[in-house]
Design an enzyme around this catalytic site. Structure first.
Site, PDB file in Angstrom:
ATOM      1  N   CYS A 357       9.658  47.653  -1.824  1.00  0.00           N
ATOM      2  CA  CYS A 357      10.773  47.035  -2.568  1.00  0.00           C
ATOM      3  C   CYS A 357      11.046  47.680  -3.931  1.00  0.00           C
ATOM      4  O   CYS A 357      12.204  47.981  -4.246  1.00  0.00           O
ATOM      5  CB  CYS A 357      10.556  45.544  -2.758  1.00  0.00           C
ATOM      6  SG  CYS A 357       9.359  44.784  -1.684  1.00  0.00           S
ATOM      7  N   ARG A 386      -2.544  48.634   2.191  1.00  0.00           N
ATOM      8  CA  ARG A 386      -3.036  47.363   1.659  1.00  0.00           C
ATOM      9  C   ARG A 386      -4.525  47.268   1.921  1.00  0.00           C
ATOM     10  O   ARG A 386      -4.970  47.520   3.038  1.00  0.00           O
ATOM     11  CB  ARG A 386      -2.299  46.190   2.315  1.00  0.00           C
ATOM     12  CG  ARG A 386      -0.820  46.228   1.984  1.00  0.00           C
ATOM     13  CD  ARG A 386      -0.074  45.063   2.554  1.00  0.00           C
ATOM     14  NE  ARG A 386       1.353  45.232   2.299  1.00  0.00           N
ATOM     15  CZ  ARG A 386       2.300  44.452   2.779  1.00  0.00           C
ATOM     16  NH1 ARG A 386       1.967  43.430   3.556  1.00  0.00           N
ATOM     17  NH2 ARG A 386       3.572  44.679   2.509  1.00  0.00           N
ATOM     18  N   GLN A 404       6.246  50.026   7.518  1.00  0.00           N
ATOM     19  CA  GLN A 404       7.175  48.909   7.693  1.00  0.00           C
ATOM     20  C   GLN A 404       8.560  49.440   8.051  1.00  0.00           C
ATOM     21  O   GLN A 404       8.956  50.493   7.564  1.00  0.00           O
ATOM     22  CB  GLN A 404       7.278  48.117   6.397  1.00  0.00           C
ATOM     23  CG  GLN A 404       6.002  47.424   6.005  1.00  0.00           C
ATOM     24  CD  GLN A 404       6.212  46.605   4.750  1.00  0.00           C
ATOM     25  OE1 GLN A 404       6.557  47.139   3.713  1.00  0.00           O
ATOM     26  NE2 GLN A 404       6.016  45.306   4.865  1.00  0.00           N
ATOM     27  N   ASP A 406      11.438  48.589   6.856  1.00  0.00           N
ATOM     28  CA  ASP A 406      11.700  47.751   5.699  1.00  0.00           C
ATOM     29  C   ASP A 406      13.135  47.930   5.235  1.00  0.00           C
ATOM     30  O   ASP A 406      13.596  49.054   5.077  1.00  0.00           O
ATOM     31  CB  ASP A 406      10.746  48.191   4.588  1.00  0.00           C
ATOM     32  CG  ASP A 406      10.434  47.062   3.629  1.00  0.00           C
ATOM     33  OD1 ASP A 406      10.948  45.949   3.850  1.00  0.00           O
ATOM     34  OD2 ASP A 406       9.685  47.305   2.674  1.00  0.00           O
ATOM     35  N   HIS A 408      16.138  46.380   2.358  1.00  0.00           N
ATOM     36  CA  HIS A 408      16.502  45.508   1.244  1.00  0.00           C
ATOM     37  C   HIS A 408      18.003  45.485   1.143  1.00  0.00           C
ATOM     38  O   HIS A 408      18.650  46.531   1.159  1.00  0.00           O
ATOM     39  CB  HIS A 408      15.835  45.988  -0.040  1.00  0.00           C
ATOM     40  CG  HIS A 408      14.344  45.872   0.035  1.00  0.00           C
ATOM     41  ND1 HIS A 408      13.540  46.928   0.369  1.00  0.00           N
ATOM     42  CD2 HIS A 408      13.531  44.788  -0.089  1.00  0.00           C
ATOM     43  CE1 HIS A 408      12.277  46.507   0.419  1.00  0.00           C
ATOM     44  NE2 HIS A 408      12.248  45.208   0.152  1.00  0.00           N
ATOM     45  N   LYS A 489      12.489  31.616   2.753  1.00  0.00           N
ATOM     46  CA  LYS A 489      12.264  32.631   3.777  1.00  0.00           C
ATOM     47  C   LYS A 489      12.483  32.047   5.163  1.00  0.00           C
ATOM     48  O   LYS A 489      12.180  30.885   5.403  1.00  0.00           O
ATOM     49  CB  LYS A 489      10.817  33.113   3.647  1.00  0.00           C
ATOM     50  CG  LYS A 489      10.385  34.137   4.672  1.00  0.00           C
ATOM     51  CD  LYS A 489       8.935  34.534   4.460  1.00  0.00           C
ATOM     52  CE  LYS A 489       7.976  33.546   5.126  1.00  0.00           C
ATOM     53  NZ  LYS A 489       6.562  33.982   5.047  1.00  0.00           N
ATOM     54  N   HIS A 535      14.884  40.668   1.308  1.00  0.00           N
ATOM     55  CA  HIS A 535      13.904  41.563   1.945  1.00  0.00           C
ATOM     56  C   HIS A 535      13.922  41.259   3.425  1.00  0.00           C
ATOM     57  O   HIS A 535      13.984  40.104   3.820  1.00  0.00           O
ATOM     58  CB  HIS A 535      12.466  41.288   1.514  1.00  0.00           C
ATOM     59  CG  HIS A 535      12.210  41.291   0.061  1.00  0.00           C
ATOM     60  ND1 HIS A 535      11.538  42.315  -0.556  1.00  0.00           N
ATOM     61  CD2 HIS A 535      12.493  40.394  -0.905  1.00  0.00           C
ATOM     62  CE1 HIS A 535      11.418  42.033  -1.840  1.00  0.00           C
ATOM     63  NE2 HIS A 535      11.988  40.873  -2.079  1.00  0.00           N
TER      64      HIS A 535
HETATM   65 ZN   LIG Z   1      10.628  43.984   0.127  1.00  0.00          ZN
END
Ligand SMILES: [Zn+2]
Ligand SMILES: [Zn+2]
Length: 662
Positions: A357, A386, A404, A406, A408, A489, A535
């Site tokens: 992000c 992680r 990911q 991912d 945004h 979420k 996200h």
């Molecule tokens: Zn994010």
């Protein structure tokens, strides 16, 4: 005897003052524990005037926990009966079961489990009552002098950690006595409770396995022996669970990953860090390619960001304040030294990124943005690191390094409702394309104790998520107060082929990062406005989704994902050239086909192809060759003969294109 008035499951009742829940609920053996004024209690608890009592059924989540902890308790009793010099650790309920940690004289072996099980059956048959007794620290230390681990827990009452709280987490320190037939205690354990009223109410259990475990999870502490078990409200449910485990074991992606040569975790790299082999690479690329195409169609722009960053970025994002434990420790770079070895210039801290992000925010912020550009949808296959505890690592579904899918999304407040709605539709349809069809949605709402941003923004975003979810006509589960502090979420939970639920995609509104990064756009009236940030990870991570699909399909991927789509198997060597030519034509048509030209006999080749779960076996013998045809053998053993080569190619291409399973 005097009477008290109480409320039981919503109804007002007058009862004798010595009546306890166990008497009130005596008719219904499914009720195994209760809450009194909202606090979970044994059914043997005393009641006073005005108490509000709610029954808890054995099959409810709380009921199951109490059943499983009570069974752990009985297991500890049985272990000390069979192996008198065993010291006790802790015994909490866990998902689908329980464990108890022991310090035995000798390491447990599988025969021991059988012995312990039969001792447990005797205790259960006796119908021993669990009797709660409040004690003091001093008395407990004296009484439990022979139990050093329990004494340690008494000493650390309070911050003992989640699991130890089963023993000492209550407001009072309590010991439970198991009463034998004559009403006298036969065994006692330091425990917070509550328990079932009697050992007789354990309907079905099984001990599963032993494992080594450090006392309280720290390698500085002694190594104990852990026994895992499971307990269920009925024998049928226990059997069903054991069947599911056997089925899950067969499908375990870690096992299939090796058998199908998809990926591995080389010791030399470190735990939780996988390498993908060529066959796994094909599946992964097919997954990514399709996702990329669909995202481009939906107006996403692809970006890339580095794996490393200076600490400052994660200070801005806040990750170093609230997520540092999940990150790999920093590297100190560019440090300069004096001749005497002292530091001349302090080094720069660099971190592996745990999330993408902040990088995307920098891309957004790289120049001024106008309302005309919004929504901006940035997508990245972003690899993150992680530092997960080694105990929770699980193949590629829980790893330390993963990629990911991912995205945004930055949009105006006015665009948010429409954006969330189309986003959820997109997410669900894409998951369906990969073969998952059974979903429910979970909506996590504001925790009133812990949140950033305006109440009105939360209300609006939560309502938008709820609307989007309702429009899908799927089951919607509320996770009241379960949202992260930065925004509400929705998560998509998917059921796999054997009914297990996996959390897949998440759509998360964020009120915090746009503030921290001071993201802006110029609105129609020329003012500077803050965009809404969403996200969204669809697979979660590619690795995890790969693992889920591997288990869902049990390794028998649909042809569009299968590493090898067709394998040529000649009936005898003499047809090898003919079939080799057919396979060549298939490859030219874009099919992942190969010829098995090994020395193995045909039956062995068929078996190998079955083991590799290849969708199409392309077989050719004399008749096929004469007719310019081939025969198909499918994974379910069915066979189709005399298919003209052109039709054979068309059939494979069709199922690949349509992403159907065969
Ligand atoms: Zn994010
Ligand atoms: Zn207990």
């Amino acid at each position: 005897m005097s009477q008290i008035s109480i409320t039981v499951d919503g109804a007002k009742l007058q009862v004798e003052a010595d009546q306890r829940p166990t008497h009130i609920f005596a008719e219904n053996k499914e009720i195994v524990v209760c809450t009194v004024n909202g606090v979970l209690k044994d059914l043997w608890t005393d009641l006073v005037d005005g108490d509000v009592v709610e029954s808890v059924m054995i099959s409810s989540p709380t009921g199951l926990e109490v059943l499983r902890h009570s069974t752990a308790h009985v297991m500890a009793q049985a272990v000390q009966e069979v192996y008198a010099n065993t010291r006790l650790g802790i015994g909490p309920p866990i998902k689908d079961g329980f464990y108890y940690d022991f310090d035995p004289e000798n390491t447990f072996n599988p025969d021991d489990l059988t012995k312990i099980e039969s001792a447990m059956r005797k205790i259960i048959k006796e119908g021993q009552r669990f009797k709660r007794r409040v004690t003091t620290e001093a008395d407990a230390l004296k009484e439990l002098a022979h139990e050093p681990y329990k004494c340690e827990l008494i000493g650390i009452k309070g911050p003992a950690g989640e699991e130890a709280s089963v023993e000492v987490g209550g407001a009072e320190l309590t010991i439970y006595d198991n009463l034998g037939r004559d009403g006298n205690p036969v065994w006692s354990d330091l425990c917070r409770g509550p328990h079932l009223p009697s050992t007789k109410q354990i309907p079905a259990f099984k001990l599963m396995r032993t494992a080594a475990a450090y006392w309280r999870g720290s390698e500085k502490n002694p190594m104990l022996q852990r026994i895992y078990g499971t307990a269920w409200p009925s024998q049928d449910e226990l059997n069903g669970y054991l069947e599911l485990l056997a089925e899950a074991e067969k499908r375990d992606h870690r096992r299939l990953g090796t058998e199908l040569d998809l990926f591995s975790f080389p010791e030399e790299i470190g735990s939780g860090l996988a390498v993908f082999h060529p066959k796994g690479g094909i599946v992964r690329r097919a997954m990514e390619d399709y996702s990329r195409i669909r995202h481009e169609e939906e107006g996403y722009e692809f970006v890339y960001s580095p794996h490393l960053t200076k600490a400052a970025l994660f200070e801005t994002s806040g990750h170093l304040q609230w997520y540092a434990d999940g990150m790999y420790p920093p590297m100190i770079l560019d440090e300069e030294y004096n001749e005497d070895g002292t530091v001349k210039r302090a080094g720069q801290q660099y971190y592996m990124k745990p999330m993408n992000c902040p990088f995307h925010n920098l891309i957004y912020r790289s120049r001024g943005r106008s309302y005309r550009e919004l929504p901006i949808r940035l997508f990245e296959f972003g690899t993150v690191y992680r530092y997960e505890k080694s105990g929770v690592l699980h193949g590629i579904t829980r790893a330390r390094g993963f990629t990911q899918d991912d995205a945004h999304i930055y949009c105006t407040k006015e665009q948010m409702v429409g954006e969330l709605d189309s986003l959820l539709t997109f997410v669900l349809n894409l998951l369906r394309d990969y073969g998952l069809n059974d979903f429910y949605l979970e909506l996590s709402t504001k925790n009133p104790e812990k949140f950033v941003g305006e109440d009105s923004d939360w209300a609006e975003a939560t309502e938008a998520l709820r609307k989007a979810a309702t429009a899908q006509k799927l089951e919607l589960v509320l996770d009241e107060g379960g949202a992260a502090f930065y925004g509400p979420k929705i998560s998509v939970q998917a059921k796999d082929a054997i009914g297990r639920t996996w959390q897949m995609s998440t759509i998360q509104v964020d009120f915090q990062l746009p503030q921290r990064f001071e993201l802006e756009y110029s609105a129609t009236d020329g003012t500077r406005q803050r965009p809404v940030m969403i996200h969204r990870a669809l697979f979660g991570s590619i690795e995890r989704f790969f693992g889920v699909l591997t288990e869902h399909y049990s390794g028998a991927f649909p042809p569009w994902l299968a590493p090898v789509q067709a394998v040529g198997i000649p009936v005898a060597d003499t047809f090898g050239d003919y079939l080799g030519d057919v396979i060549q034509q298939m490859r030219k048509a874009g099919i992942r086909a190969e010829l098995d030209s090994s020395d193995d006999r045909m039956q062995k080749k068929v078996r190998n192809a079955q083991m590799q779960k290849i969708p199409f076996m392309v077989i050719a013998g004399e008749e096929d060759q004469k007719a310019g045809a081939v025969s198909f053998r499918y994974r379910n053993g069915e066979q189709k003969n005399g298919i003209p080569i052109k039709d054979a190619i068309a059939e494979i291409k069709k199922v690949v294109q349509e992403r159907t399973q065969v």
